[in-house]
Every structure is written in C-alpha cells, then in structure tokens.
Design a protein around this motif. Structure first.
Motif, PDB file in Angstrom:
ATOM      1  N   ASN A  28       0.935  -1.109  -0.188  1.00 28.93           N
ATOM      2  CA  ASN A  28       0.109  -0.023  -0.125  1.00 28.93           C
ATOM      3  C   ASN A  28       0.850   1.053   0.029  1.00 28.93           C
ATOM      4  OD1 ASN A  28      -2.260  -1.468   0.004  1.00 28.93           O
ATOM      5  ND2 ASN A  28      -2.461  -1.672   2.352  1.00 28.93           N
ATOM      6  N   LEU A  29       1.914   1.288   0.766  1.00 27.81           N
ATOM      7  CA  LEU A  29       2.898   2.478   1.010  1.00 27.81           C
ATOM      8  C   LEU A  29       3.364   2.732  -0.561  1.00 27.81           C
ATOM      9  CD1 LEU A  29       4.453   4.583   2.511  1.00 27.81           C
ATOM     10  CD2 LEU A  29       6.084   3.058   2.708  1.00 27.81           C
ATOM     11  N   ARG A  47      -1.240  17.903  -1.472  1.00 25.57           N
ATOM     12  CA  ARG A  47      -1.872  16.818  -2.211  1.00 25.57           C
ATOM     13  C   ARG A  47      -1.900  15.935  -1.061  1.00 25.57           C
ATOM     14  NH1 ARG A  47      -5.936  15.913  -6.082  1.00 25.57           N
ATOM     15  NH2 ARG A  47      -5.963  13.993  -6.618  1.00 25.57           N
ATOM     16  N   ASN A  48      -3.149  15.079  -0.889  1.00 28.09           N
ATOM     17  CA  ASN A  48      -2.867  13.980   0.118  1.00 28.09           C
ATOM     18  C   ASN A  48      -3.779  12.857  -0.163  1.00 28.09           C
ATOM     19  OD1 ASN A  48      -5.628  14.509   0.735  1.00 28.09           O
ATOM     20  ND2 ASN A  48      -5.229  15.678   2.736  1.00 28.09           N
ATOM     21  N   ARG A  57      -3.847   0.267   6.391  1.00 33.90           N
ATOM     22  CA  ARG A  57      -4.346   1.699   5.311  1.00 33.90           C
ATOM     23  C   ARG A  57      -2.781   2.436   5.620  1.00 33.90           C
ATOM     24  NH1 ARG A  57      -9.645   5.378   5.684  1.00 33.90           N
ATOM     25  NH2 ARG A  57      -9.270   6.644   3.985  1.00 33.90           N
ATOM     26  N   VAL A  58      -2.529   3.084   4.710  1.00 34.73           N
ATOM     27  CA  VAL A  58      -1.591   4.134   4.830  1.00 34.73           C
ATOM     28  C   VAL A  58      -1.942   5.569   4.044  1.00 34.73           C
ATOM     29  CG1 VAL A  58       0.768   4.642   3.910  1.00 34.73           C
ATOM     30  CG2 VAL A  58      -0.080   2.505   3.899  1.00 34.73           C
ATOM     31  N   TYR A  59      -1.804   6.641   5.042  1.00 35.31           N
ATOM     32  CA  TYR A  59      -2.289   8.082   4.750  1.00 35.31           C
ATOM     33  C   TYR A  59      -0.739   8.788   4.294  1.00 35.31           C
ATOM     34  CZ  TYR A  59      -6.087   6.564   7.923  1.00 35.31           C
ATOM     35  OH  TYR A  59      -7.250   6.117   8.018  1.00 35.31           O
ATOM     36  N   GLY A  60      -0.771   9.566   3.423  1.00 27.53           N
ATOM     37  CA  GLY A  60       0.206  10.171   2.792  1.00 27.53           C
ATOM     38  C   GLY A  60      -0.160  11.758   2.283  1.00 27.53           C
ATOM     39  N   ALA A  61       0.752  12.574   2.381  1.00 29.64           N
ATOM     40  CA  ALA A  61       0.651  13.829   1.800  1.00 29.64           C
ATOM     41  C   ALA A  61       2.152  14.552   1.394  1.00 29.64           C
ATOM     42  CB  ALA A  61       0.149  14.760   2.998  1.00 29.64           C
ATOM     43  N   ILE A  62       1.856  15.388   0.305  1.00 30.75           N
ATOM     44  CA  ILE A  62       3.267  16.195  -0.306  1.00 30.75           C
ATOM     45  C   ILE A  62       2.455  17.626  -0.159  1.00 30.75           C
ATOM     46  CG2 ILE A  62       3.810  14.389  -1.437  1.00 30.75           C
ATOM     47  CD1 ILE A  62       2.564  15.540  -3.829  1.00 30.75           C
ATOM     48  N   MET A  63       3.645  18.542   0.126  1.00 29.15           N
ATOM     49  CA  MET A  63       3.509  20.037  -0.044  1.00 29.15           C
ATOM     50  C   MET A  63       4.683  20.495  -0.489  1.00 29.15           C
ATOM     51  SD  MET A  63       2.402  22.692   2.987  1.00 29.15           S
ATOM     52  CE  MET A  63       3.912  22.752   3.774  1.00 29.15           C
ATOM     53  N   LYS A 108      -1.536   6.508  10.748  1.00 29.74           N
ATOM     54  CA  LYS A 108      -2.407   7.156  11.664  1.00 29.74           C
ATOM     55  C   LYS A 108      -3.064   8.238  10.679  1.00 29.74           C
ATOM     56  CE  LYS A 108      -1.831   4.619  15.363  1.00 29.74           C
ATOM     57  NZ  LYS A 108      -2.599   3.963  15.790  1.00 29.74           N
ATOM     58  N   MET A 109      -4.202   8.595  10.610  1.00 31.54           N
ATOM     59  CA  MET A 109      -4.965   9.552   9.850  1.00 31.54           C
ATOM     60  C   MET A 109      -4.496  11.015  10.497  1.00 31.54           C
ATOM     61  SD  MET A 109      -7.070  11.637   8.515  1.00 31.54           S
ATOM     62  CE  MET A 109      -8.421  12.229   9.618  1.00 31.54           C
TER      63      MET A 109
END
Length: 585
Positions: A28-29, A47-48, A57-63, A108-109
């Motif tokens: 998933n990552l 963007r997330n 589940r994997v949560y991710g974001a870029i800025m 974690k969300m």
C-alpha cells in the motif's frame, strides 16, 4: 533552476510501529507514494491521499513551497521520495523536509489535524549584532504574514514578504498544509511565532518546522519567484508625523481630520441605520410577555462579536446583524432552503458573513438551542463551512457562518454560463473534498453527525473552489429528516453499460472515463437497497484514492422509480418510490 537534491533539511521517523517488506502495508505504501508523485499539482502546493483498509491503510501527503513553479515542485518530490523510505526503512511513519517540499506518510490519519508540539529549529550560523532590534522586526513580519496567509488570500495558506532592518532586508515566508482551516493554520503559525523569542533573536536566517506548518526567514533573498506580498502593515498615524520644513502643516492636519471624521461618521451612520432597522424590526415582530428574556439582559447589544457561553460560541447582537445585512434587504438575500433564508452581510470590522435566519418551527427552547450551537461550533474541518456564532433576540434565531464567495455548487452546475468552468479535474477535487468532510462528520468529529440533506445547494465553494459542506448540524437543531427520495436514470444506464451518458456534456473534453465511471459506481454503491451492503465513509474515501483495487458491483438501489405494473388488487404510493430506510449509515 535550483537543484532540489541539495536542499535536504530534516527528517523524522515515527514510533507508530514497523512493517515488513512483504506486508500489505508495504504494498500500500508503494502504491501511495506512486499516486502522490504522479499527482503533483500547483493547487495550494498540497496533495493528500490514502491507500488500503483498516490496519494496513497508509495516509500520505506532499506539500511544495507556495512560491515555486510546478516543475521545481515535481523535481523536489521526485528527489525526496526515495529518501523518505531510505531514511526510515521499516517504520510505519516518516516525514522529510526539503527546501522546496515536504513529504509525509503514516498509519495514523493526520489529515486536517493540527500538530504544534516540539517545533524543529534549523538556524544559520551567522548572528546579528542587534538581536533585540532584529527580533522586533522579525516578529512583526511573521505576525503580518500569518494574517496574510489565513485571511487576505483564502485557501492559499501561504504568504511571503520582506521588512527593512538596518542596512538589510529581512525576507520571510509562512505556509500551512493545505488540509487545514484558516483558524487551524493561524493557531499553528502562532505557535511557531511564539518560539521566535527563544530561538531566533540572533541568527540572521533559519526555519521553524512543524508537520502542519513552517516559517522561514533570512537577510538574503531565497524566493524562487517574485515575492508574494499579500499583506502590508498600515501606514504610521499622521497624528504622530512631523510636517516637512517650510510646510505649515495645515494640509497634513486637514488630512488627519478627514481620516478621523470620515470613518467616525460612517460608523455612526451604520449604527443609526442598525438602530432604525432594529426599531422597525421590533415593531414588526413584537413578542408576547413572559416569552424569553428582554433584549439586553441575556445578550448584549453591540456591533462587535460577543461571547456569552464561554469562548466556544460567538453571540452576535441583533443590531449588528441588521446593520450588516441592511435589515435583511432583498438585495443581500443569497437563497432560501428548508430551514430558512440566507443573507449576505458585512460587519463593521469588514468581516463578510452569511446569516441563516431560521424558520420558527424548530420547537426548541433557548437553552437547548444554545447547547446544540455550542456543539456544532466545535466541529472544524477544511471541508466544512465554519459556524462563527449565533444571534437569539426577539423571536429570531439566526446562525452566522463564514461567507463563501463562490456561492453553492448548484449555481455552477446548473448555470450554462458557469458550468464550463467546472472541468473534470476540478469536479473530482470537489468530490474528494465532500467525501473527506463527510468522513470527518461520521468518524473523526467530536460527535457523530449524519447530514440527512446532502445536495449540491448545500455544498459551498470558497475562493479557491474548495468544497465546504453546510447545514451539517441542522438535523440536530431541528430534529427533522430532510431526506429526499429522488431517482435519475443512473441505475438503468449502469445496467445497460451506458453510464457515461450521465456525464455533463461540458466536461466531454476534460473527463477521465475511468474516474467518471468510478464516481458513478461509488454513488450507486451508496444507495443500495440493503443498508449493510453500503460502504462506510472510510471505505468511500479509500475508493477515491485507490486506483488499482477492483470495486464491488452495485446492486439494486433503495430509491428506485419503477414502471407501473398495477393490478386492481395492488396498491402503491403515488410516486412509486420504494424506501428501505430513511436513516443513512
């Protein structure tokens, strides 16, 4: 163009657990990082996304930094991506900062969650010879940038400017992650500005970093593009200025008098108008004796914001609301829904508001109403319209919201002149935002809220066309169910393999067929006849962010208009709608 590979700043490996190379989390990552990398956009530099279900589940974001070009943003993300996993090879949480971008993932969300503990200072070795003077200018610059990022340019959450100090300039910028509300961004940046006095009086440049926001300053220019000056401090008062030599000062005195008298006269005029409107309003809506408290006993009468139930709820006076809306002028009316009309207004401090004048059928007492408003005011998310407060005087009950300049989604969807501006990318962005807001209400808010009346007219759009859900607390206040049993042709077309015929012709050139079909399929899954088969909001958000998994096929919808086949012994409702449950999951 600068080389982003030479601009590594900092990284952090979390302590939320480890994973193996062959685990579902690893798969998933990998998919999540690929999605984030391929979706680098210039929209707010943020963007997330998330991939997977439950514990995997994997949560991710870029800025990316708000002043750089999209090409540099893309280069920075591509350079940082392999280092993100290399530096934290088996940890389920990782964060890395470069000069031009930030990347983060976690099990974690963390979307729309403010984190202000333990900011990381990254400071230059060069020190100033005047630390007190330097700090004074630096603090003023950063506080003004915080205002600019959160008020003057809605949705951007970024600002850059400069200030004169001695023989140098101090250049600065601030930025929050794009999932934060303006108030959360202000809180995050405020936490950083409060640290300046302990870390940053002497160094002539540096950064303070948090997962949710950061600030940067230097006596050397560092912007990759033209400085974004979104806020300028007010000019010094003319009362404290000295006229030039040879000038009698009469001209300046005249200007000063005008600067004092004109705003004062305007303020008095607005107050008089408000008082007149209030008098007329009272004459029109006289209430019986012994019904509630008289005006002025429980709620103060003022044109400013009032706090009566503690810091949680802002109670506005009727006078200020009448003045702001020009006595509920028809010109200021934005629309009318099942709960009452909505008016646009502007308070004396310049804040634009939307006032929902509730109908008289809520059946609630004053204390019960205030308790509900207090609860709803605590709910804050990027994709929810923010409740600023309320007004309860005479027989009026009003809710005061932040004003959304782009009005509601239906005014764009059903207006031929505006519809073309909603290309597919923007529509998909709006769909994702709505899903994130509903997920927050269902799972992550302080209490669980079921909207019950979600429709295009209840989706408002801010300056950057970000969606914000409104009326999400009305079911609690009114205790009613505003569900509507409408059917379109979606199910029949889906069964016939013609679902794309549902698509708006205005996005024919910009649409992505697989994404459109996915949205239709998810919509049909949400209205299946069996409530147990309908996906949860967590699963729906995952479906939007997951581009490789196969979605389940929808079954017969719960609200479905069938062709009549009635015998003399049969009975049915007039509109032939079958309703399995009026309560959403």
């Amino acid at each position: 163009m600068a080389d982003p590979t030479e601009k590594y700043l900092y990284h952090h490996c979390g302590e939320t657990g480890n994973f193996s190379d062959t685990s579902a989390y690893a798969t998933n990552l990998k998919q999540l990082l690929s999605l984030l990398s391929s979706n680098v956009t210039s929209r707010n530099g943020y963007r997330n996304n998330s991939v997977g279900l439950e514990s995997d589940r994997v949560y991710g974001a870029i800025m990316c930094r708000g002043d750089i070009e999209i090409q540099l943003c893309k280069l920075c993300v591509d350079s940082a991506m392999p280092n993100l996993t290399r530096l934290c090879p088996w940890q389920k949480e990782s964060l890395i900062w470069y000069e031009y971008c930030m990347l983060r993932y976690s099990n974690k969300m963390f979307f729309s969650v403010v984190q202000t503990s333990s900011p990381v200072p990254l400071l230059n070795a060069q020190n100033t010879s005047d630390p007190d003077g330097f700090y004074q200018v630096l603090e003023e610059l950063m506080r003004s940038l915080t205002i600019a990022a959160t008020r003057r340019y809605p949705g951007a959450l970024f600002a850059a400017d400069e200030r004169k100090f001695s023989d140098n300039q101090i250049y600065g910028l601030v930025q929050c992650t794009g999932d934060l509300s303006s108030s959360d961004c202000s809180f995050c940046l405020g936490a950083l500005v409060g640290q300046l006095s302990t870390c940053c009086k002497r160094p002539t440049g540096g950064s303070l970093i948090l997962p949710s926001c950061y600030l940067k300053y230097d006596i050397r220019p560092f912007s990759e593009s033209r400085t974004v000056a979104l806020y300028s401090p007010p000019p010094p008062s003319l009362m404290n200025s000295t006229p030039p030599k040879g000038d009698s000062g009469k001209g300046e005195v005249g200007k000063t008098i005008k600067l004092i008298l004109i705003p004062t006269a305007l303020t008095i005029g607005v107050l008089l108008i408000g008082a007149l409107c209030c008098f007329i309003h009272r004459q029109k809506f006289k209430r019986p004796k012994k019904q509630g408290a008289p005006v002025g006993t429980r709620f103060k009468s003022s044109t400013s914001h009032e706090f009566q139930n503690g810091p949680e709820v802002n109670c506005f006076s009727l006078t200020s609301i009448l003045a702001a809306t020009d006595c509920f002028s028809a010109v200021n009316k934005l629309g009318e829904g099942g709960f009452g009309p909505v008016y646009q207004g502007t308070l004396l401090d310049g804040l634009e508001i939307a006032v929902k004048r509730l109908s008289k059928n809520s059946g609630q007492g004053l204390e019960e109403f205030m308790n509900e408003v207090t609860v709803i005011a605590k709910l804050q998310h990027k994709n929810l319209v923010r409740l600023l407060g309320c007004c309860i005087q005479e027989e009026e009950k009003m809710l005061v919201y932040e004003y959304m300049p782009n009005k509601s989604l239906d005014k764009h969807l059903f207006d031929p002149s505006k519809r073309a501006n909603l290309d597919w990318n923007l529509r998909y962005h709006i769909i994702e935002g709505i899903a994130q807001g509903i997920l927050y209400l269902h799972k992550y808010s302080r209490l669980r809220i079921i909207h019950r009346d979600l429709k295009a007219s209840n989706i408002l759009l801010d300056d950057s066309m970000n969606p914000k859900i409104s009326d999400f607390g009305m079911a609690r206040i009114f205790g009613g169910n505003q569900t509507e049993a409408n059917t379109g042709r979606a199910w029949e077309l889906w069964k016939e393999g013609k679902a794309l015929e549902l698509m708006d012709e205005s996005i024919r050139e910009s649409h992505v067929p697989l994404e459109v079909l996915k949205c239709i399929q998810i919509g049909l899954l949400c209205i299946q006849e069996d409530p147990a088969a309908r996906p949860t909001m967590s699963l729906i958000v995952s479906m939007f962010g997951n581009y490789s998994s196969t979605l389940p096929l929808p079954k017969h919808p719960g609200f479905f208009l069938r062709r009549p086949s009635i015998t003399s012994k049969q009975s049915c409702s007039v509109n032939e709608v079958t309703i399995t449950s009026t309560m959403p999951r």
